[in-house]
Scaffold this motif. Structure first.
Motif, mmCIF file in Angstrom:
data_model
loop_
_atom_site.group_PDB
_atom_site.id
_atom_site.type_symbol
_atom_site.label_atom_id
_atom_site.label_comp_id
_atom_site.label_asym_id
_atom_site.label_seq_id
_atom_site.Cartn_x
_atom_site.Cartn_y
_atom_site.Cartn_z
ATOM 1 N N THR A 171 0.844 -1.184 0.000
ATOM 2 C CA THR A 171 0.000 0.000 0.000
ATOM 3 C C THR A 171 0.886 1.243 0.000
ATOM 4 N N LYS A 172 0.287 2.355 -0.414
ATOM 5 C CA LYS A 172 1.020 3.615 -0.494
ATOM 6 C C LYS A 172 0.170 4.733 0.088
ATOM 7 N N ASP A 173 0.779 5.539 0.930
ATOM 8 C CA ASP A 173 0.082 6.667 1.537
ATOM 9 C C ASP A 173 -0.251 7.695 0.461
ATOM 10 N N ARG A 174 -1.524 8.048 0.353
ATOM 11 C CA ARG A 174 -1.951 8.949 -0.720
ATOM 12 C C ARG A 174 -1.420 10.363 -0.534
ATOM 13 N N LYS A 175 -1.232 10.783 0.707
ATOM 14 C CA LYS A 175 -0.775 12.154 0.961
ATOM 15 C C LYS A 175 0.729 12.314 0.791
ATOM 16 N N THR A 176 1.488 11.375 1.360
ATOM 17 C CA THR A 176 2.949 11.495 1.328
ATOM 18 C C THR A 176 3.595 10.750 0.175
ATOM 19 N N GLY A 177 2.870 9.776 -0.397
ATOM 20 C CA GLY A 177 3.441 8.952 -1.458
ATOM 21 C C GLY A 177 4.353 7.862 -0.934
ATOM 22 N N LYS A 178 4.472 7.752 0.379
ATOM 23 C CA LYS A 178 5.342 6.738 0.975
ATOM 24 C C LYS A 178 4.765 5.343 0.783
ATOM 25 N N VAL A 179 5.623 4.432 0.314
ATOM 26 C CA VAL A 179 5.215 3.040 0.136
ATOM 27 C C VAL A 179 5.457 2.300 1.448
ATOM 28 N N ASN A 180 4.434 1.608 1.921
ATOM 29 C CA ASN A 180 4.533 0.858 3.168
ATOM 30 C C ASN A 180 5.110 -0.523 2.894
ATOM 31 N N VAL A 181 6.427 -0.595 2.782
ATOM 32 C CA VAL A 181 7.108 -1.840 2.433
ATOM 33 C C VAL A 181 7.254 -2.718 3.666
ATOM 34 N N THR A 182 6.867 -3.972 3.531
ATOM 35 C CA THR A 182 7.042 -4.948 4.600
ATOM 36 C C THR A 182 7.731 -6.173 4.019
ATOM 37 N N PRO A 183 8.499 -6.900 4.809
ATOM 38 C CA PRO A 183 9.226 -8.066 4.287
ATOM 39 C C PRO A 183 8.287 -9.198 3.896
ATOM 40 N N ALA A 184 8.685 -9.948 2.893
ATOM 41 C CA ALA A 184 7.894 -11.092 2.450
ATOM 42 C C ALA A 184 7.968 -12.214 3.472
ATOM 43 N N ASN A 185 6.831 -12.887 3.659
ATOM 44 C CA ASN A 185 6.800 -14.062 4.524
ATOM 45 C C ASN A 185 5.685 -14.979 4.045
ATOM 46 N N SER A 186 5.347 -15.985 4.825
ATOM 47 C CA SER A 186 4.341 -16.948 4.387
ATOM 48 C C SER A 186 2.991 -16.296 4.145
ATOM 49 N N ASP A 187 2.697 -15.212 4.872
ATOM 50 C CA ASP A 187 1.421 -14.524 4.698
ATOM 51 C C ASP A 187 1.356 -13.705 3.414
ATOM 52 N N SER A 188 2.455 -13.669 2.682
ATOM 53 C CA SER A 188 2.460 -12.967 1.397
ATOM 54 C C SER A 188 1.758 -13.782 0.319
ATOM 55 N N TYR A 189 1.399 -15.021 0.639
ATOM 56 C CA TYR A 189 0.763 -15.912 -0.332
ATOM 57 C C TYR A 189 -0.643 -16.260 0.129
#
Length: 220
Positions: A171-189
């Motif tokens: 997801t990306k913050d609409r106001k700041t444009g910051k991407v909410n990067v989180t590490p990949a794990n089993s819940d990524s699937y």
């Protein structure tokens, strides 16, 4: 689609008593889960407007859908060679794009979403889009859908199962444009199970769906 502030699409809908398929995953069990009420009634993608699921000559007058800028979706397989199954795959891909477009436009009542869902499935989609709008985020990155398998039931409905890979979707913050990067794990699937029915215009609409986040069968 993972981040600290916004839960996944289907997980957020679970709190509202419904799940739906979007460009993100979810947590539920069974295509006919009571958490997901149905209604009766494509293809690799990028941020560019999609073509209709049926090509240029489209009697159903499918809407042109434009996913969020910076988001890329891929669907594998795009086609099976069977015209009925290919139509199911195409319309489902358009539904995914339509929901993501509605999130980007902050439009919970987007006509394109209503085109590919109805009744309780549509209500669930509208609830999810509204919840994301309140969090003021959009979607970015690459989300891959794979192992898409279609079966046509004796009653004319279609069942569709597949996996989602969100390791590069955020997801990306609409106001700041910051991407909410989180590490990949089993819940990524995520695994998905859907029921679709063809309406009188020939559009395969999502009527029921469920998803299981962290499903081992979808993990590498």
């Amino acid at each position: 689609m993972r981040n600290h502030k916004a839960t996944t699409a289907a997980a957020a809908l679970a709190a509202a008593g419904a799940l739906l398929l979007t460009g993100c995953g979810g947590d539920s069990k069974g295509a006919d889960s009571k958490k997901i009420a149905g209604a009766d009634s494509g293809s690799s993608a990028s941020a560019a407007p999609s073509a209709s699921a049926s090509g240029a000559a489209d009697a159903a007058n499918r809407p042109k859908v434009t996913p969020p800028a910076g988001e890329e979706l891929s669907f594998d397989p795009e086609k099976t060679g069977d015209p009925i199954k290919d139509a199911v795959l195409g319309d489902n891909a358009e539904y995914v794009r339509a929901v993501d477009e509605a999130i980007a436009n902050q439009d919970a009542k987007a006509p394109s979403v209503a085109f590919y869902a109805k009744d309780d499935a549509l209500v669930g989609a509208m609830q999810w889009i509204a919840s994301v709008t309140k969090q003021d985020v959009s979607i970015t990155g690459t989300i891959r859908y794979f192992d898409r398998q279609v079966s046509i039931r004796q009653d004319g409905a279609a069942t569709l199962t597949y996996c989602g890979d969100e390791t590069k979707g955020f997801t990306k913050d609409r106001k700041t444009g910051k991407v909410n990067v989180t590490p990949a794990n089993s819940d990524s699937y995520i695994s998905y199970a859907l029921v679709l029915r063809k309406n009188d215009k020939g559009v395969w609409q999502v009527t029921k769906l469920s998803s299981v986040r962290g499903d081992k069968k979808c993990q590498p």
